[in-house]
Design an enzyme around this catalytic site. Structure first.
Site, PDB file in Angstrom:
ATOM      1  CG  LEU A 169       1.077  -1.255  19.501  1.00  0.00           C
ATOM      2  CD1 LEU A 169       0.302  -0.638  18.334  1.00  0.00           C
ATOM      3  CD2 LEU A 169       2.276  -2.045  18.981  1.00  0.00           C
ATOM      4  N   GLY A 170       3.847   0.869  22.223  1.00  0.00           N
ATOM      5  CA  GLY A 170       4.503   1.996  22.894  1.00  0.00           C
ATOM      6  C   GLY A 170       5.680   1.609  23.764  1.00  0.00           C
ATOM      7  CB  THR A 198      10.258   0.742  28.164  1.00  0.00           C
ATOM      8  OG1 THR A 198      10.717  -0.581  27.908  1.00  0.00           O
ATOM      9  CG2 THR A 198      10.636   1.161  29.566  1.00  0.00           C
ATOM     10  N   GLY A 235      21.265   3.997  43.296  1.00  0.00           N
ATOM     11  CA  GLY A 235      21.563   4.630  42.008  1.00  0.00           C
ATOM     12  C   GLY A 235      20.954   6.014  41.926  1.00  0.00           C
ATOM     13  N   GLY A 271      20.923   8.092  39.408  1.00  0.00           N
ATOM     14  CA  GLY A 271      20.784   8.522  38.008  1.00  0.00           C
ATOM     15  C   GLY A 271      19.395   9.108  37.793  1.00  0.00           C
ATOM     16  CB  ILE A 272      17.534   9.845  34.651  1.00  0.00           C
ATOM     17  CG1 ILE A 272      18.757  10.468  33.970  1.00  0.00           C
ATOM     18  CG2 ILE A 272      16.267  10.577  34.288  1.00  0.00           C
ATOM     19  CD1 ILE A 272      18.834  11.944  33.994  1.00  0.00           C
ATOM     20  CB  VAL A 323      24.355  -1.153  47.617  1.00  0.00           C
ATOM     21  CG1 VAL A 323      23.432  -2.199  48.206  1.00  0.00           C
ATOM     22  CG2 VAL A 323      23.729   0.233  47.705  1.00  0.00           C
ATOM     23  CG  HIS A 364      14.599  12.353  22.755  1.00  0.00           C
ATOM     24  ND1 HIS A 364      14.170  12.167  24.053  1.00  0.00           N
ATOM     25  CD2 HIS A 364      15.856  12.820  22.844  1.00  0.00           C
ATOM     26  CE1 HIS A 364      15.141  12.527  24.876  1.00  0.00           C
ATOM     27  NE2 HIS A 364      16.173  12.921  24.176  1.00  0.00           N
ATOM     28  CG  HIS A 420      10.116  41.368  29.113  1.00  0.00           C
ATOM     29  ND1 HIS A 420      11.009  40.904  30.052  1.00  0.00           N
ATOM     30  CD2 HIS A 420       9.313  42.272  29.737  1.00  0.00           C
ATOM     31  CE1 HIS A 420      10.768  41.517  31.206  1.00  0.00           C
ATOM     32  NE2 HIS A 420       9.737  42.348  31.036  1.00  0.00           N
TER      33      HIS A 420
HETATM   34  P1  FAD Z   1      11.258  -0.376  24.421  1.00  0.00           P
HETATM   35  O1  FAD Z   1      10.429   0.819  24.652  1.00  0.00           O
HETATM   36  O2  FAD Z   1      11.774  -1.120  25.566  1.00  0.00           O
HETATM   37  O3  FAD Z   1      10.370  -1.324  23.492  1.00  0.00           O
HETATM   38  C1  FAD Z   1      10.737  -2.619  23.144  1.00  0.00           C
HETATM   39  C2  FAD Z   1       9.487  -3.459  23.025  1.00  0.00           C
HETATM   40  O4  FAD Z   1       9.834  -4.693  22.449  1.00  0.00           O
HETATM   41  C3  FAD Z   1       8.830  -3.772  24.356  1.00  0.00           C
HETATM   42  O5  FAD Z   1       7.500  -3.317  24.378  1.00  0.00           O
HETATM   43  C4  FAD Z   1       8.908  -5.296  24.463  1.00  0.00           C
HETATM   44  O6  FAD Z   1       7.755  -5.855  25.037  1.00  0.00           O
HETATM   45  C5  FAD Z   1       9.034  -5.695  23.016  1.00  0.00           C
HETATM   46  N1  FAD Z   1       9.722  -6.977  22.810  1.00  0.00           N
HETATM   47  C6  FAD Z   1      10.918  -7.386  23.336  1.00  0.00           C
HETATM   48  N2  FAD Z   1      11.245  -8.597  22.869  1.00  0.00           N
HETATM   49  C7  FAD Z   1      10.244  -8.983  22.045  1.00  0.00           C
HETATM   50  C8  FAD Z   1       9.999 -10.128  21.248  1.00  0.00           C
HETATM   51  N3  FAD Z   1      10.877 -11.141  21.208  1.00  0.00           N
HETATM   52  N4  FAD Z   1       8.867 -10.186  20.530  1.00  0.00           N
HETATM   53  C9  FAD Z   1       7.973  -9.174  20.549  1.00  0.00           C
HETATM   54  N5  FAD Z   1       8.148  -8.061  21.264  1.00  0.00           N
HETATM   55  C10 FAD Z   1       9.277  -7.952  22.003  1.00  0.00           C
HETATM   56  N6  FAD Z   1      13.237   8.235  27.744  1.00  0.00           N
HETATM   57  C11 FAD Z   1      13.046   9.519  27.386  1.00  0.00           C
HETATM   58  O7  FAD Z   1      13.480   9.923  26.317  1.00  0.00           O
HETATM   59  N7  FAD Z   1      12.340  10.378  28.200  1.00  0.00           N
HETATM   60  C12 FAD Z   1      11.842   9.986  29.388  1.00  0.00           C
HETATM   61  O8  FAD Z   1      11.214  10.788  30.093  1.00  0.00           O
HETATM   62  C13 FAD Z   1      12.049   8.648  29.794  1.00  0.00           C
HETATM   63  N8  FAD Z   1      11.552   8.206  30.965  1.00  0.00           N
HETATM   64  C14 FAD Z   1      11.749   6.907  31.328  1.00  0.00           C
HETATM   65  C15 FAD Z   1      11.258   6.492  32.552  1.00  0.00           C
HETATM   66  C16 FAD Z   1      11.443   5.186  32.960  1.00  0.00           C
HETATM   67  C17 FAD Z   1      10.903   4.761  34.301  1.00  0.00           C
HETATM   68  C18 FAD Z   1      12.121   4.259  32.113  1.00  0.00           C
HETATM   69  C19 FAD Z   1      12.311   2.839  32.524  1.00  0.00           C
HETATM   70  C20 FAD Z   1      12.615   4.672  30.886  1.00  0.00           C
HETATM   71  C21 FAD Z   1      12.439   5.996  30.488  1.00  0.00           C
HETATM   72  N9  FAD Z   1      12.940   6.470  29.273  1.00  0.00           N
HETATM   73  C22 FAD Z   1      12.760   7.779  28.920  1.00  0.00           C
HETATM   74  C23 FAD Z   1      13.650   5.591  28.336  1.00  0.00           C
HETATM   75  C24 FAD Z   1      12.709   5.110  27.212  1.00  0.00           C
HETATM   76  O9  FAD Z   1      11.633   4.434  27.809  1.00  0.00           O
HETATM   77  C25 FAD Z   1      13.444   4.185  26.264  1.00  0.00           C
HETATM   78  O10 FAD Z   1      14.598   4.818  25.774  1.00  0.00           O
HETATM   79  C26 FAD Z   1      12.562   3.802  25.082  1.00  0.00           C
HETATM   80  O11 FAD Z   1      11.412   3.148  25.534  1.00  0.00           O
HETATM   81  C27 FAD Z   1      13.325   2.920  24.101  1.00  0.00           C
HETATM   82  O12 FAD Z   1      12.489   2.475  23.086  1.00  0.00           O
HETATM   83  P2  FAD Z   1      12.712   1.062  22.363  1.00  0.00           P
HETATM   84  O13 FAD Z   1      11.624   0.952  21.367  1.00  0.00           O
HETATM   85  O14 FAD Z   1      14.110   0.937  21.925  1.00  0.00           O
HETATM   86  O15 FAD Z   1      12.531  -0.019  23.504  1.00  0.00           O
HETATM   87  P1  NAD Z   2      21.540   5.808  34.898  1.00  0.00           P
HETATM   88  O1  NAD Z   2      22.633   5.214  34.120  1.00  0.00           O
HETATM   89  O2  NAD Z   2      21.004   7.136  34.517  1.00  0.00           O
HETATM   90  O3  NAD Z   2      21.986   5.942  36.417  1.00  0.00           O
HETATM   91  C1  NAD Z   2      22.408   4.853  37.188  1.00  0.00           C
HETATM   92  C2  NAD Z   2      23.161   5.386  38.385  1.00  0.00           C
HETATM   93  O4  NAD Z   2      23.388   4.309  39.277  1.00  0.00           O
HETATM   94  C3  NAD Z   2      24.522   5.983  38.030  1.00  0.00           C
HETATM   95  O5  NAD Z   2      24.663   7.233  38.645  1.00  0.00           O
HETATM   96  C4  NAD Z   2      25.505   4.949  38.577  1.00  0.00           C
HETATM   97  O6  NAD Z   2      26.717   5.516  39.011  1.00  0.00           O
HETATM   98  C5  NAD Z   2      24.716   4.378  39.746  1.00  0.00           C
HETATM   99  N1  NAD Z   2      25.107   3.017  40.131  1.00  0.00           N
HETATM  100  C6  NAD Z   2      25.395   1.974  39.322  1.00  0.00           C
HETATM  101  N2  NAD Z   2      25.674   0.882  40.052  1.00  0.00           N
HETATM  102  C7  NAD Z   2      25.545   1.239  41.356  1.00  0.00           C
HETATM  103  C8  NAD Z   2      25.683   0.551  42.585  1.00  0.00           C
HETATM  104  N3  NAD Z   2      26.020  -0.727  42.615  1.00  0.00           N
HETATM  105  N4  NAD Z   2      25.471   1.227  43.742  1.00  0.00           N
HETATM  106  C9  NAD Z   2      25.131   2.543  43.718  1.00  0.00           C
HETATM  107  N5  NAD Z   2      24.983   3.242  42.571  1.00  0.00           N
HETATM  108  C10 NAD Z   2      25.179   2.606  41.413  1.00  0.00           C
HETATM  109  O7  NAD Z   2      20.397   4.693  34.904  1.00  0.00           O
HETATM  110  P2  NAD Z   2      18.875   4.734  35.393  1.00  0.00           P
HETATM  111  O8  NAD Z   2      18.619   5.920  36.231  1.00  0.00           O
HETATM  112  O9  NAD Z   2      18.577   3.384  35.918  1.00  0.00           O
HETATM  113  O10 NAD Z   2      18.118   4.925  34.022  1.00  0.00           O
HETATM  114  C11 NAD Z   2      18.219   3.943  32.989  1.00  0.00           C
HETATM  115  C12 NAD Z   2      18.010   4.537  31.638  1.00  0.00           C
HETATM  116  O11 NAD Z   2      16.687   5.002  31.457  1.00  0.00           O
HETATM  117  C13 NAD Z   2      18.945   5.684  31.381  1.00  0.00           C
HETATM  118  O12 NAD Z   2      19.670   5.405  30.228  1.00  0.00           O
HETATM  119  C14 NAD Z   2      18.076   6.860  31.187  1.00  0.00           C
HETATM  120  O13 NAD Z   2      18.523   7.668  30.125  1.00  0.00           O
HETATM  121  C15 NAD Z   2      16.708   6.287  30.859  1.00  0.00           C
HETATM  122  N6  NAD Z   2      15.712   7.164  31.486  1.00  0.00           N
HETATM  123  C16 NAD Z   2      15.561   8.418  30.985  1.00  0.00           C
HETATM  124  C17 NAD Z   2      14.691   9.285  31.588  1.00  0.00           C
HETATM  125  C18 NAD Z   2      14.543  10.663  31.036  1.00  0.00           C
HETATM  126  O14 NAD Z   2      14.978  10.891  29.918  1.00  0.00           O
HETATM  127  N7  NAD Z   2      13.937  11.586  31.751  1.00  0.00           N
HETATM  128  C19 NAD Z   2      13.973   8.905  32.692  1.00  0.00           C
HETATM  129  C20 NAD Z   2      14.167   7.646  33.193  1.00  0.00           C
HETATM  130  C21 NAD Z   2      15.034   6.769  32.562  1.00  0.00           C
END
Ligand code: FAD
Ligand code: NAD
Length: 471
Positions: free
Chosen positions: A41-42, A44, A184, A186-187, A242, A327, A450
């Site tokens: 569970l949990g 991504t 990319g 981004g984050i 790229v 969140h 403070h």
């Molecule tokens: P998910 O977490 O993707 O969950 C969906 C689940 O559904 C998956 O486990 C999948 O296996 C399951 N599923 C899909 N299809 C089916 C099916 N047909 N049957 C059964 N199960 C299925 N967000 C933050 O707020 N803070 C962070 O620090 C942060 N860090 C991140 C770091 C990384 C590297 C990544 C990739 C993402 C990060 N995120 C962060 C984003 C965050 O992970 C997602 O916004 C969040 O997980 C979304 O939750 P969700 O439940 O919508 O989707």
């Molecule tokens: P992002 O949207 O944050 O950043 C993607 C970046 O890639 C952008 O700056 C964009 O301009 C660039 N880009 C897109 N196409 C490109 C190309 N062809 N060549 C060069 N640059 C290109 O996406 P991400 O970093 O992949 O993260 C995905 C999601 O996961 C985000 O929505 C983010 O909120 C979430 N996430 C959140 C956290 C956190 O909250 N700390 C951590 C990791 C991921």
């Protein structure tokens, strides 16, 4: 699940959106089942996202600090070596503790956990291909789709999670690459790029736009952050696109050129991290069997109450609109259950914080300066540097600023942007201020202990409506 039994609610996906909705429904006494295919569970967030990345960010920061930042603190250390295997083990321990914790919460709240892949058979029936083999069916009066998102692939670069990786490969590399290219800025690119840079890789971030940070980050904060990350050794190629890559050799060659066109250049690396965003995931869900469609970006279309056009089927989290944040998914899960039970619920999308867990951290809530300018809003701004904050000085951790944006006339806070130590914790105060419609003067007249970093927050508010004391 027995075929005869109909649940009040069936949830497809056990990520943050799905599991929070399941617990909330269980607490309200609904008969609820949650289907998850990954075997834990949990989603991504807990398995391959937020949690493992933060474990590596924290421990790589400690390692980097011990290597480079102990002398001035009066700490002499001997040889420091990296045990990457043990660092990965610590990450796995955090992950498994938390995912098992959710299984426990499911039991506690009478949520049935079905391990398998769910697909719509009809509007009330989900067929499940069980992880342990075999099939079952579960019927729901209501169904939530919470299937999350996946990494957007880069056309022409096949992901093998070893040489060409997404974040999933980036949290599990077996050795520190000599050279890493991040596509990319981004984050994900900056967080995972930071991890491997601290552990010794030469990291180059290639970003299409003219600034790092992805959508939402304030221009001024993005520039300052880039400067700080460059000082730590990361390299940036902005305004660069790229064109393609070649993985045939032992290293990976990536061809880039200026975004506006120009000379091509080839960069080589041992590992390429593709971090150009994520896209909603609905593959194999059988949406066609019930006539549900997604928009041009693959998102499930919903109304304000999270309902698809089939009213008893709702959708929440990454698979639908809004920022892809854990969140945000959690807020939607609670609100969607409240709609289901009580007929009303609420998520304030204007007050969802963003945090990037680099060092220093970057955090913000509300609007940024470029958005206010574009919308022609009259605003005032005040900021305060951590270099003038007593606690940051005692911690020898003084990089960054707190910046407020407030309405020019009413002083109501419109946005707060921080780059600095503990920005991710500090932004909670900003979120609360925004939720309560506070003015910068409200925050400035609130006593802050403070010596704490949060005094920088107070003084930035003071600088917005009047003047800071210490700067
Ligand atoms: P998910 O977490 O993707 O969950 C969906 C689940 O559904 C998956 O486990 C999948 O296996 C399951 N599923 C899909 N299809 C089916 C099916 N047909 N049957 C059964 N199960 C299925 N967000 C933050 O707020 N803070 C962070 O620090 C942060 N860090 C991140 C770091 C990384 C590297 C990544 C990739 C993402 C990060 N995120 C962060 C984003 C965050 O992970 C997602 O916004 C969040 O997980 C979304 O939750 P969700 O439940 O919508 O989707
Ligand atoms: P992002 O949207 O944050 O950043 C993607 C970046 O890639 C952008 O700056 C964009 O301009 C660039 N880009 C897109 N196409 C490109 C190309 N062809 N060549 C060069 N640059 C290109 O996406 P991400 O970093 O992949 O993260 C995905 C999601 O996961 C985000 O929505 C983010 O909120 C979430 N996430 C959140 C956290 C956190 O909250 N700390 C951590 C990791 C991921």
């Amino acid at each position: 699940a027995s075929e005869a039994e109909e649940k009040d609610l069936v949830i497809i996906g056990g990520g943050v959106a799905g599991y929070v909705a399941a617990i909330k429904a269980g607490q309200a006494g609904l008969k609820v089942a949650c289907i998850e295919k990954r075997g834990s569970l949990g989603g991504t967030c807990l398995n391959v996202g937020c949690i493992p990345s933060k474990s590596l960010l924290n421990n790589s920061h400690l390692y980097h600090t011990i290597l480079h930042d102990t002398k001035a603190r009066g700490i002499e250390v001997g040889d420091v070596t990296l045990n990457l295997g043990a660092m990965m083990k610590a990450k796995e321990t955090s992950v498994s503790g938390l995912t098992k914790g959710i299984e426990f919460l499911f039991k506690k709240n009478n949520v049935e956990y079905i391990k398998g892949t769910g697909a719509f058979k009809d509007e009330h029936t989900v067929a499940v291909n069980l992880v342990e083999g075999g099939e079952t069916e579960v019927r729901g009066k209501n169904i939530f789709i919470a299937t999350g998102s996946e990494a957007t692939p880069f056309p022409g670069l096949t992901i093998d999670e070893e040489k060409v990786i997404t974040s999933t490969g980036a949290i599990a590399l077996k050795e520190v690459p000599k050279k890493m290219i991040v596509i990319g800025g981004g984050i994900i690119g900056l967080e995972m790029g930071s991890v491997w840079s601290r552990l010794g890789a030469e990291v180059t971030v290639v970003e299409y736009l003219g600034q790092i940070g992805g959508p939402g980050m304030d221009n001024e904060i993005a520039k300052l952050t880039q400067k700080l990350l460059t000082k730590q050794g990361m390299k940036f190629k902005l305004n660069t696109k790229v064109m393609g890559g070649d993985v045939s050799t032992s290293s990976v060659a990536i061809n880039v050129e200026a975004a506006k066109g120009g000379k091509e250049e080839s960069l080589d690396a041992d590992v390429v991290l593709v971090a150009i965003g994520r896209r909603p995931y609905t593959a194999g869900l059988g949406l066609e069997n019930i006539g549900l469609e997604t928009d041009e970006r693959g998102r499930l279309i919903i109304d304000q109450e999270f309902r698809t056009k089939i009213p008893h089927i709702r959708s929440i989290g990454d698979v639908t609109f809004g920022p892809m944040l854990a969140h945000k998914a959690e807020e939607e899960a609670v609100a969607a259950i409240e709609y289901l039970i009580k007929g009303y619920g609420h998520v304030n999308y204007g007050a969802i914080p963003s945090v990037m867990y680099t060092h220093p951290e970057v955090a913000w809530v509300g609007q940024n300066e470029q958005e206010l300018k574009a919308a022609d809003v009259k605003y005032k701004t005040g900021s305060f540097p951590f270099s003038a904050n007593s606690r940051a000085k005692t911690n020898l951790d003084t990089e960054g600023i707190v910046k407020f944006l407030a309405d020019a006339k009413t002083d109501r806070i419109l946005g707060i942007h921080i780059v600095g130590p503990n920005a991710g914790e500090m932004i909670a105060e900003g979120v609360l201020a925004l939720e309560y419609g506070a003015s910068s003067e409200d925050v400035a007249r609130t006593s802050h202990a403070h010596p704490t970093l949060s005094e920088a927050f107070k003084e930035a508010a003071m600088a917005t409506y009047d003047k800071a004391i210490h700067y």
